[in-house]
Design an enzyme around this catalytic site. Structure first.
Site, mmCIF file in Angstrom:
data_model
loop_
_atom_site.group_PDB
_atom_site.id
_atom_site.type_symbol
_atom_site.label_atom_id
_atom_site.label_comp_id
_atom_site.label_asym_id
_atom_site.label_seq_id
_atom_site.Cartn_x
_atom_site.Cartn_y
_atom_site.Cartn_z
ATOM 1 N N GLU A 192 21.530 36.139 60.807
ATOM 2 C CA GLU A 192 22.049 36.659 59.535
ATOM 3 C C GLU A 192 21.062 37.628 58.879
ATOM 4 O OE1 GLU A 192 24.898 35.714 59.671
ATOM 5 O OE2 GLU A 192 25.034 33.634 60.305
ATOM 6 N N ASP A 352 27.881 43.152 64.328
ATOM 7 C CA ASP A 352 28.296 42.050 65.197
ATOM 8 C C ASP A 352 29.009 42.645 66.404
ATOM 9 O OD1 ASP A 352 27.300 39.941 63.740
ATOM 10 O OD2 ASP A 352 29.151 39.568 62.638
#
Length: 542
Positions: A192, A352
């Site tokens: 993250e 991502d």
């Protein structure tokens, strides 16, 4: 070609939580892996290999997290994915028969049936079920740079209560990389993008050269970086730090302004798994539950429940246009930045990986077109963080601030009302794991196996995915169950070890079920002095 004015470093963060369920013949959650493999990983690999075969000069970076790597290499999941491919090819044949009297739908059924046949061919005949090996070959050829990441994608800023827990996530992640690729990683993806001051010392101790933070992690650092996020900096521990470029991210990520929302692109949510008669579609659904099959015949169209039929050719052309726009914007951005910098600026664009192909079906085509366009662009060429470090001079000394790429930029996604209850249990379990490692420093045999399995269960409980799912409200009960089950398994092993009464049958069952990290050594949790900068690390350069 003359030297480009600047560089673009695209990083694809490939990650999924560990979702292996041998206790069920057909686990719903394993579908996350199969969808990502069929729609993202395999199409991306095939396109990148094609670019290399054509001699197109490009560089791109990947993060392959240890949990995802463990699943891609697992024989049970490989077998199940092969069966999934067979099932989808059967569905393709049925769809061709069902739509034979409707030319438009029949064309779309043919498009999707051909897609599944090609994925199956690539997986079995070209890659021989070894996607990691294909990625490693691209790295060996200098096309790809692969970053390491934390063992189970634990959110490190919220694990700092027990420093050994942070150290273990990093140490096991680095060792997993070595086991896969036979080399040390240069870069490390913080789950993250979660950076906590002091973790740079741990990363350097494990040989990591660089990491990545969100833009504000650098911009609010001390002192402020002289070139914002367009050159890496170095911390006092000797860790190079790159910052994410918000502009390039917004163009791709934004749900309202980003490319993936274009009305010509395939609609992610409209799927025959939801639309068709239950008795017809039931044999092709996971765990007897309605959901996506990957056969999606409609385009986004607009903010309306009415969806027009998808046109693959029009969508492919739109992806090419968007790729050209992306490269044009990066070139203008770099031309502007280069005017005020003594060395070529770098635009770091992390995403991502699953966006490209899974969430955005045309994403792999967009990406390959962008790489192809940048290969000849006089202002913007592709690079990787490691390659950029090799080319740049001394770096400015900056200490980044705590930050993440989550909502509002800090910890709120992983620490709020829906998930805050997990942390007192995770911290206590981590303390007990340190206690076990200190109490049994030279364990052997059954005792050592139990200690290693306790470490695995703790790592799995710490995955940031569970807190994220609780926050987003998607598969909440599953995320809660996974957190609780891994903690319960850890606590049972903890009690067995203290009491000296390890159940070999139960231990073997846990080892078979949660079988990742065969190399793990529980002593990674042992108490040790505070992390020190790596030998020879300098604040003047990375």
């Amino acid at each position: 070609m003359p030297e480009a004015l600047g560089r673009v470093a695209i990083i694809l963060h490939a990650h999924l939580p560990f979702v292996r369920h041998p206790e069920y013949p057909d686990a719903l959650e394993e579908g996350w892996l199969y969808e990502a493999m069929a729609e993202c990983y395999i199409p991306l690999l095939a396109r990148l290999e094609r670019l290399a075969e054509e001699g197109v000069p490009y560089q791109i970076s990947f993060t392959l997290t240890p949990t995802l790597a463990a699943m891609l290499r697992d024989p049970l999941l490989q077998d199940r994915f092969s069966r999934h491919l067979e099932l989808m090819q059967e569905l393709g044949e049925r769809e061709l028969a069902r739509t034979r009297n409707d030319p438009q739908l029949h064309r779309l059924a043919r498009f999707h049936a051909d897609h599944w046949k090609e994925v199956a061919r690539l997986y079995h005949d070209r890659y021989h079920r070894d996607l990691i090996g294909a990625l490693a070959r691209l790295q060996d050829a200098g096309r790809v740079e692969i970053l390491a990441s934390a063992a189970t994608h634990g959110y490190l800023p919220l694990m700092d209560v027990v420093p050994q827990a942070v150290d273990a996530q990093i140490a096991v992640g680095v060792q997993a990389y070595r086991e896969l690729f036979g080399r040390n990683p240069r870069g490390f993806w913080l789950p993250e993008c979660g950076f906590h001051p002091g973790h740079d010392r741990i990363l350097r101790r494990h040989g990591v050269e660089y990491t990545i933070v969100d833009a504000h992690g650098l911009l609010f650092g001390q002192p402020r970086p002289p070139h914002a996020v367009y050159q890496p900096v170095v911390t006092g521990a000797g860790l190079a730090v790159f910052g994410r470029d918000w502009e390039s991210s917004k163009q791709v990520w934004s749900a309202t302004e980003g490319y993936p929302g274009d009305p010509l692109y395939r609609d992610f949510y409209r799927d025959i798994g939801w639309d068709l008669d239950w008795e017809y579609i039931k044999p092709f659904l996971r765990a007897g539950t309605r959901g996506s099959t990957g056969f999606k015949y409609h385009r986004i169209t607009g903010k309306t429940p009415y969806k027009e039929l998808y046109d693959p050719d029009a969508a492919r052309e739109r992806a090419r246009v968007h790729a050209g726009n992306f490269v044009f914007n990066r070139a203008k951005q770099l031309e502007y930045l280069a005017g005020g910098m003594s060395e070529p600026p770098v635009v770091l664009a992390p995403y991502d990986a699953e966006l490209f192909g899974h969430w955005w079906f045309e994403g792999p085509d967009f990406l390959v077109d962008a790489l192809r366009f940048m290969a000849t662009n006089p202002s913007a060429r592709t690079t990787t963080p490691g390659r950029h470090l090799d080319e740049v001079g001394d770096l400015a000394l900056v200490e980044p601030t705590m930050s993440s790429w989550g909502y509002k930029g800090y910890n709120e996604v992983w620490l709020e009302g829906s998930n805050d209850w997990i942390y007192r249990h995770l911290h206590k379990a981590a303390e007990r794991m340190v206690e076990l490692a200190d109490r049994f420093p030279t364990a052997q045999g059954l005792q050592r196996r139990a200690l290693n399995q306790a470490a695995r269960e703790l790592l799995l409980a710490q995955a940031s995915d569970w807190a994220f799912i609780m926050k987003t409200g998607t598969m909440v009960e599953y995320a809660k169950r996974r957190t609780v089950e891994h903690l319960e398994r850890f606590l049972a092993l903890y009690q067995d070890l203290l009491q000296g009464s390890i159940d070999p049958y139960r231990l073997a069952l846990l080892e078979e079920r949660d079988n990742l990290f065969p190399f793990i050594d529980y002593s990674v949790y042992a108490s040790r002095p505070a992390a020190q900068p790596a030998p020879g690390a300098s604040a003047a350069s990375a």
